[in-house]
Structures are given as structure tokens and as C-alpha cells.
Write a protein that holds these residues in place. Structure first.
Motif, mmCIF file in Angstrom:
data_model
loop_
_atom_site.group_PDB
_atom_site.id
_atom_site.type_symbol
_atom_site.label_atom_id
_atom_site.label_comp_id
_atom_site.label_asym_id
_atom_site.label_seq_id
_atom_site.Cartn_x
_atom_site.Cartn_y
_atom_site.Cartn_z
ATOM 1 N N GLU A 118 0.837 -1.204 0.000
ATOM 2 C CA GLU A 118 0.000 0.000 0.000
ATOM 3 C C GLU A 118 0.870 1.252 0.000
ATOM 4 O O GLU A 118 1.837 1.335 0.756
ATOM 5 N N SER A 119 0.509 2.223 -0.849
ATOM 6 C CA SER A 119 1.298 3.456 -0.965
ATOM 7 C C SER A 119 0.392 4.662 -1.161
ATOM 8 O O SER A 119 -0.702 4.552 -1.728
ATOM 9 N N PHE A 120 0.870 5.811 -0.685
ATOM 10 C CA PHE A 120 0.206 7.092 -0.934
ATOM 11 C C PHE A 120 1.022 7.864 -1.970
ATOM 12 O O PHE A 120 2.253 7.884 -1.904
ATOM 13 N N ILE A 121 0.324 8.520 -2.900
ATOM 14 C CA ILE A 121 0.998 9.329 -3.922
ATOM 15 C C ILE A 121 0.279 10.673 -4.019
ATOM 16 O O ILE A 121 -0.933 10.722 -4.254
ATOM 17 N N ASP A 122 1.012 11.753 -3.826
ATOM 18 C CA ASP A 122 0.447 13.097 -3.951
ATOM 19 C C ASP A 122 0.614 13.558 -5.401
ATOM 20 O O ASP A 122 1.724 13.808 -5.859
ATOM 21 N N VAL A 123 -0.495 13.660 -6.129
ATOM 22 C CA VAL A 123 -0.439 14.042 -7.545
ATOM 23 C C VAL A 123 -0.919 15.474 -7.744
ATOM 24 O O VAL A 123 -1.233 15.893 -8.865
ATOM 25 N N THR A 124 -0.959 16.252 -6.658
ATOM 26 C CA THR A 124 -1.368 17.650 -6.747
ATOM 27 C C THR A 124 -0.432 18.415 -7.683
ATOM 28 O O THR A 124 0.787 18.341 -7.549
ATOM 29 N N GLY A 125 -0.987 19.132 -8.641
ATOM 30 C CA GLY A 125 -0.192 19.929 -9.573
ATOM 31 C C GLY A 125 0.344 19.164 -10.768
ATOM 32 O O GLY A 125 1.043 19.731 -11.604
ATOM 33 N N LEU A 126 0.023 17.878 -10.860
ATOM 34 C CA LEU A 126 0.518 17.071 -11.971
ATOM 35 C C LEU A 126 -0.528 16.895 -13.073
ATOM 36 O O LEU A 126 -0.339 16.115 -14.003
ATOM 37 N N GLU A 127 -1.629 17.665 -12.973
ATOM 38 C CA GLU A 127 -2.723 17.524 -13.930
ATOM 39 C C GLU A 127 -2.289 17.840 -15.356
ATOM 40 O O GLU A 127 -2.742 17.184 -16.312
ATOM 41 N N ASN A 128 -1.421 18.821 -15.520
ATOM 42 C CA ASN A 128 -0.982 19.191 -16.873
ATOM 43 C C ASN A 128 -0.150 18.091 -17.522
ATOM 44 O O ASN A 128 -0.083 17.997 -18.756
ATOM 45 N N LEU A 129 0.480 17.270 -16.692
ATOM 46 C CA LEU A 129 1.296 16.173 -17.221
ATOM 47 C C LEU A 129 0.476 14.928 -17.511
ATOM 48 O O LEU A 129 0.622 14.302 -18.569
ATOM 49 N N TRP A 130 -0.407 14.580 -16.565
ATOM 50 C CA TRP A 130 -1.068 13.279 -16.649
ATOM 51 C C TRP A 130 -2.588 13.335 -16.686
ATOM 52 O O TRP A 130 -3.236 12.320 -16.847
ATOM 53 N N GLY A 131 -3.160 14.514 -16.511
ATOM 54 C CA GLY A 131 -4.616 14.604 -16.506
ATOM 55 C C GLY A 131 -5.170 14.660 -15.088
ATOM 56 O O GLY A 131 -4.445 14.900 -14.120
ATOM 57 N N SER A 132 -6.458 14.416 -14.938
ATOM 58 C CA SER A 132 -7.122 14.499 -13.636
ATOM 59 C C SER A 132 -6.635 13.389 -12.713
ATOM 60 O O SER A 132 -6.045 12.404 -13.175
ATOM 61 N N PRO A 133 -6.877 13.526 -11.405
ATOM 62 C CA PRO A 133 -6.495 12.457 -10.470
ATOM 63 C C PRO A 133 -7.081 11.103 -10.861
ATOM 64 O O PRO A 133 -6.422 10.069 -10.726
ATOM 65 N N GLU A 134 -8.333 11.116 -11.356
ATOM 66 C CA GLU A 134 -8.953 9.868 -11.799
ATOM 67 C C GLU A 134 -8.198 9.266 -12.982
ATOM 68 O O GLU A 134 -8.001 8.046 -13.054
ATOM 69 N N ASN A 135 -7.764 10.137 -13.908
ATOM 70 C CA ASN A 135 -6.996 9.651 -15.059
ATOM 71 C C ASN A 135 -5.649 9.082 -14.633
ATOM 72 O O ASN A 135 -5.196 8.060 -15.156
ATOM 73 N N ILE A 136 -4.993 9.754 -13.683
ATOM 74 C CA ILE A 136 -3.704 9.273 -13.186
ATOM 75 C C ILE A 136 -3.878 7.913 -12.503
ATOM 76 O O ILE A 136 -3.087 6.988 -12.720
ATOM 77 N N ALA A 137 -4.928 7.795 -11.690
ATOM 78 C CA ALA A 137 -5.201 6.528 -11.007
ATOM 79 C C ALA A 137 -5.427 5.408 -12.012
ATOM 80 O O ALA A 137 -4.914 4.297 -11.850
ATOM 81 N N GLU A 138 -6.178 5.705 -13.053
ATOM 82 C CA GLU A 138 -6.454 4.693 -14.078
ATOM 83 C C GLU A 138 -5.188 4.284 -14.817
ATOM 84 O O GLU A 138 -4.973 3.099 -15.097
ATOM 85 N N LYS A 139 -4.328 5.271 -15.129
ATOM 86 C CA LYS A 139 -3.058 4.981 -15.805
ATOM 87 C C LYS A 139 -2.182 4.076 -14.936
ATOM 88 O O LYS A 139 -1.576 3.110 -15.423
ATOM 89 N N ILE A 140 -2.087 4.397 -13.648
ATOM 90 C CA ILE A 140 -1.276 3.587 -12.735
ATOM 91 C C ILE A 140 -1.841 2.176 -12.644
ATOM 92 O O ILE A 140 -1.101 1.183 -12.697
ATOM 93 N N GLN A 141 -3.145 2.071 -12.536
ATOM 94 C CA GLN A 141 -3.799 0.765 -12.437
ATOM 95 C C GLN A 141 -3.527 -0.099 -13.673
ATOM 96 O O GLN A 141 -3.175 -1.280 -13.565
ATOM 97 N N ILE A 142 -3.659 0.504 -14.855
ATOM 98 C CA ILE A 142 -3.415 -0.218 -16.111
ATOM 99 C C ILE A 142 -1.945 -0.605 -16.232
ATOM 100 O O ILE A 142 -1.607 -1.722 -16.650
ATOM 101 N N ASN A 143 -1.071 0.310 -15.826
ATOM 102 C CA ASN A 143 0.375 0.058 -15.910
ATOM 103 C C ASN A 143 0.788 -1.095 -15.001
ATOM 104 O O ASN A 143 1.610 -1.946 -15.379
ATOM 105 N N ILE A 144 0.228 -1.157 -13.808
ATOM 106 C CA ILE A 144 0.537 -2.244 -12.881
ATOM 107 C C ILE A 144 0.054 -3.574 -13.448
ATOM 108 O O ILE A 144 0.752 -4.589 -13.387
ATOM 109 N N LYS A 145 -1.146 -3.561 -14.007
ATOM 110 C CA LYS A 145 -1.702 -4.785 -14.590
ATOM 111 C C LYS A 145 -0.864 -5.252 -15.775
ATOM 112 O O LYS A 145 -0.568 -6.449 -15.918
#
Length: 421
Positions: free
Chosen positions: A116-143
Motif C-alpha cells: 500500500e502506498s500514498f501518492i500526492d499528484v497535486t499539480g501534476l494535472e498538466n502532465l497526466w490529466g485528472s487524479p482519476e486519469n492518473i489513477a487509471e493509468k497507474i492501475q493499467i500500468n501495474i496490470k
């Protein structure tokens, strides 16, 4: 009402690997972690060995949980039973953390546990999109990279990200849930029993129930001064957490008042002889004292418990004793445990032991007693032994009891994370 404009409005992800040990073991065997029936047990050669992890399908279709024993798993050819591979688990955990670094800087990542890990993605929207988009990208990448499933909670602080993870993400269609302050009253307040909320254990739940508090909403509407009178600083934290408020920085313990050092273990066999039980208690006190010294802390309250064998129909006791002077000396902790044991133990067969120390202070705040002429020597001796063990290994210096048939430390020193590597 709480004015949320005064509190953090960040975008924190809490990433949890689903049934991590079982899932890693399944992938290692070429199985689908979500559909296979797999259990990781402490030792496949011991019928009484504890189930450390179970795949989601095994939990769902056979009702096997981490509280079960090996002999309780049905004799079904579809079920895979394996030993833990702690080195593999730790390696995968490290690689997952490296993957998180693709999306956020190291200062924005906090590894809360192996899975289990915490990740602060505040201010990273311009790079990766919304927090939901970042979460989805991480989830897909792990899979894609590891073949492992995960769930993710999103919130404006660490607490709410964790609550979103625990209370919603695992039932969400895509395994991702986002909570905002607007969600508190209709998502968090109805929660009961109270122990379903992160940070409230069974003991505090019973105390709160005795005060007429059964839901998180009732906790949020309770008088703050009365909570502080009953629980101290913990009462303040419980109140504000029920409103979703958490001002802790990433990586800081969310419940400061719950910090303690402890160790518990389920013994490899039943212990009936009192001297053998004391031998293991001494080993555990040594480990608790070492952990306390490593943090440069000392504590005043010693907690000690014995769990009885199934031959005794279960049961046991858990007691605590507050001593006059804070300590991190092994023998001080051990002597207190022996007193508690003398007062509560009546010769039952023991299968589990727990020792912990709390009411912590900084080590340099210890005031040595004038009546204990060797107090400073005992204090410094502990640190000296720790340095030797850190340099040459945990088994480089052991107490004599560790070489007896009762001792467990020598055996455990050859394990990784308490299990086979």
C-alpha cells in the motif's frame, strides 16, 4: 459545521494491491490472481500453520480468510497451497514503487506498507490529466507490467484517500473511488460498526459504544470537550477524522497518538511449560526494546498478552502496566511482563504472545534514578548490542534462551519478514 476552506485540498492517491501475497504467488505460477484458488500459508508442512493470504476467489467461494489455519482449507484439487516467498514479495514491492516514480517525484510518494502506498499528484494535472486519469493509468500500468490487480482511493488528504479506498473502491466497478469533503455526511457518517473506519480499533469502538456512539455521524456530532476528556489528544483526532479532516503531511503517521512499538507472534507449537513461555517472552522483549531504541524513544506503559491453544478452547488475556520511569531497557520490560504473567496466567497451554510499549517520550528525556546505580550502563548496553547486530546481523548476539528448544529468535533470524524467503 466545519469550514473546509481552511484545510488541505490536495489530490492524494492511496494505492492498494489486491490480496498482494496471493496475487504475486499466483502470477509467479502462471495463474490468474482474480480467478484462481490459492492460499499462502506460513508453512505447508504444519497443519496448524496460519493462512497469510488468500486469493479473492478463494475468499469468495470457500470462505477462507487470513484467520484460518491450513487444516481448515478444504481438500479440493483446484486449490493451490504455497509457502510465502518473502524475497519475491519484497522485490515486487520495490518495483511497484519504481513504477510510481514515473508519475510523481520521490517526495510525493510514501510507501505505507509492502502492498500500500500514498501518492500526492497535486499539480501534476498538466502532465497526466485528472487524479482519476492518473489513477487509471497507474492501475493499467501495474496490470500490464506485473499482472497484478489493485484498487485506488482518491481524496483531498491522506485520511480521505484511505477511507475512499477501504469503504468504496473495492466495490467500485473499476476499483477506483474518489471522495471530497462534500461526501463526508452521506458516505462516511452512516458507517457502522465504528471499527470499519480506519483508525478506530475494537477497543476504542467498545469505549465509544459505551458513550452512546455507534456511527461515525454520532461521533462527529458528539461534544469535542467530552471526547478530549475521555481520550486525550486521540479524542481530538477522532472528532476531526469523523469530519474527514487530516492535516498530516505525506508520510507522517495519521494517528500520532497511536504510536507504539510491539511484537506479536503465533508460536510454532503449543507451549505448556512456564519456563519455555518466559524464554520466548524475553526474546520478544528484546526485540520490542530494540525497536524502541532505534527510534530513540522510551515508554512508560507495557502491554502484555497470552493467547491460549485451541486445546484450551481459545481465550487468553491482555493486560498493561504503567511504570514510574520511561524505559527502553529489555530487562525492565521483561520484568513488567513477568509481573503481569504472574497475576493472570494459570498454567494454560499458550499458542500466541504479544508485547508492546507505549506512552512514548524522547529517549533524551529519560531521567535516570539515583537508586539504580547501573541504570546508565544498562541504557548504553542496549545501544551497544544494537550496533553490533546492525553491523553483523540479528543473530550475531543472542541471549542464551534463544539456543534452547523453547527459543524462536534463532529460527526467525533465518527468515525474511518472519517467513521463508
Amino acid at each position: 459545521m466545519i469550514d473546509y476552506s481552511k484545510f488541505p485540498q490536495k489530490n492524494i492517491l492511496c494505492v492498494d494491491m489486491k490480496s498482494f501475497y496471493a496475487s504475486v504467488s499466483a502470477v509467479d505460477m502462471g495463474l490468474d490472481p482474480l480467478t484462481c484458488y490459492l492460499a499462502v500459508v506460513g508453512n505447508t508442512e504444519r497443519p496448524g500453520s496460519v493462512v497469510l493470504a488468500a486469493s479473492p476467489a478463494l475468499k469468495r467461494d470457500f470462505g477462507i480468510k487470513t484467520t484460518n489455519r491450513l487444516f481448515e482449507i478444504p481438500d479440493d484439487p483446484r486449490i493451490h497451497i504455497v509457502n510465502p516467498k518473502m524475497s519475491l514479495f519484497l522485490k515486487v514491492s520495490v518495483e511497484l514503487t519504481k513504477l510510481f516514480h514515473r508519475y510523481a517525484p520521490s517526495t510525493a510518494i510514501h510507501t505505507y506498507s509492502v502492498d500500500e502506498s500514498f501518492i500526492d499528484v497535486t499539480g501534476l494535472e498538466n502532465l497526466w490529466g485528472s487524479p482519476e486519469n492518473i489513477a487509471e493509468k497507474i492501475q493499467i500500468n501495474i496490470k500490464y507490467n506485473f499482472g497484478l490487480p489493485c484498487t485506488i482511493g482518491i481524496g483531498p488528504n491522506m485520511l480521505m484517500a484511505k477511507l475512499a479506498l477501504d469503504l468504496e473502491s473495492k466495490s467500485a466497478p473499476n476499483g477506483i473511488a474518489k471522495w471530497t469533503y462534500d461526501d463526508i455526511q452521506h458516505k462516511l457518517w452512516p458507517v457502522q460498526p465504528l471499527s470499519k473506519m480506519w483508525g478506530i480499533g475494537k477497543r476504542n469502538e467498545r469505549t465509544l459504544n459505551s458513550m452512546g456512539i455507534f456511527t461515525v455521524g454520532q461521533l462527529a456530532r458528539y461534544d469535542l470537550k467530552l471526547l478530549e476528556k475521555k481520550f486525550g489528544i486521540m479524542g481530538n483526532q477522532l472528532f476531526y477524522h469523523s469530519w474527514g479532516v487530516d492535516c498530516s503531511e505525506l508520510g507522517a503517521p495519521i494517528l500520532e497518538g497511536q504510536v507504539s512499538f510491539g511484537k506479536s507472534q503465533i508460536l510454532l507449537r503449543d507451549y505448556k511449560d512456564e519456563n519455555e513461555i518466559k524464554a520466548v517472552v524475553l526474546e520478544m522483549c528484546e526485540e520490542v526494546a530494540r525497536r524502541t531504541r532505534t527510534a530513540r524513544k522510551a515508554g512508560r506503559t507495557i502491554q502484555f498478552g497470552l493467547g491460549y491453544s485451541k486445546d484450551e478452547f481459545g481465550g487468553g488475556f491482555h493486560r498493561s502496566r504503567t511504570i514510574e520511569q520511561p524505559t527502553n531497557v529489555t530487562m525492565d520490560i521483561y520484568k513488567t511482563c513477568l509481573k503481569l504473567m504472574k497475576e493472570n496466567y494459570r498454567g494454560e497451554t499458550v499458542r500466541s504472545i504479544s508485547v508492546s510499549i507505549t506512552k512514548l517520550v524522547e529517549d533524551h528525556d529519560i531521567q535516570l534514578s539515583l537508586f539504580d546505580l547501573n541504570g546508565w550502563k544498562k541504557h548504553e548496553l542496549g545501544y551497544t548490542v544494537d550496533k553490533i547486530r546492525n553491523k553483523f546481523g540479528s543473530a550475531s548476539i543472542l541471549r542464551a534462551v534463544s539456543y534452547t528448544a523453547a527459543g524462536t529468535t534463532l529460527h526467525r533470524s533465518k527468515l525474511v519478514g518472519g517467513h521463508k524467503s
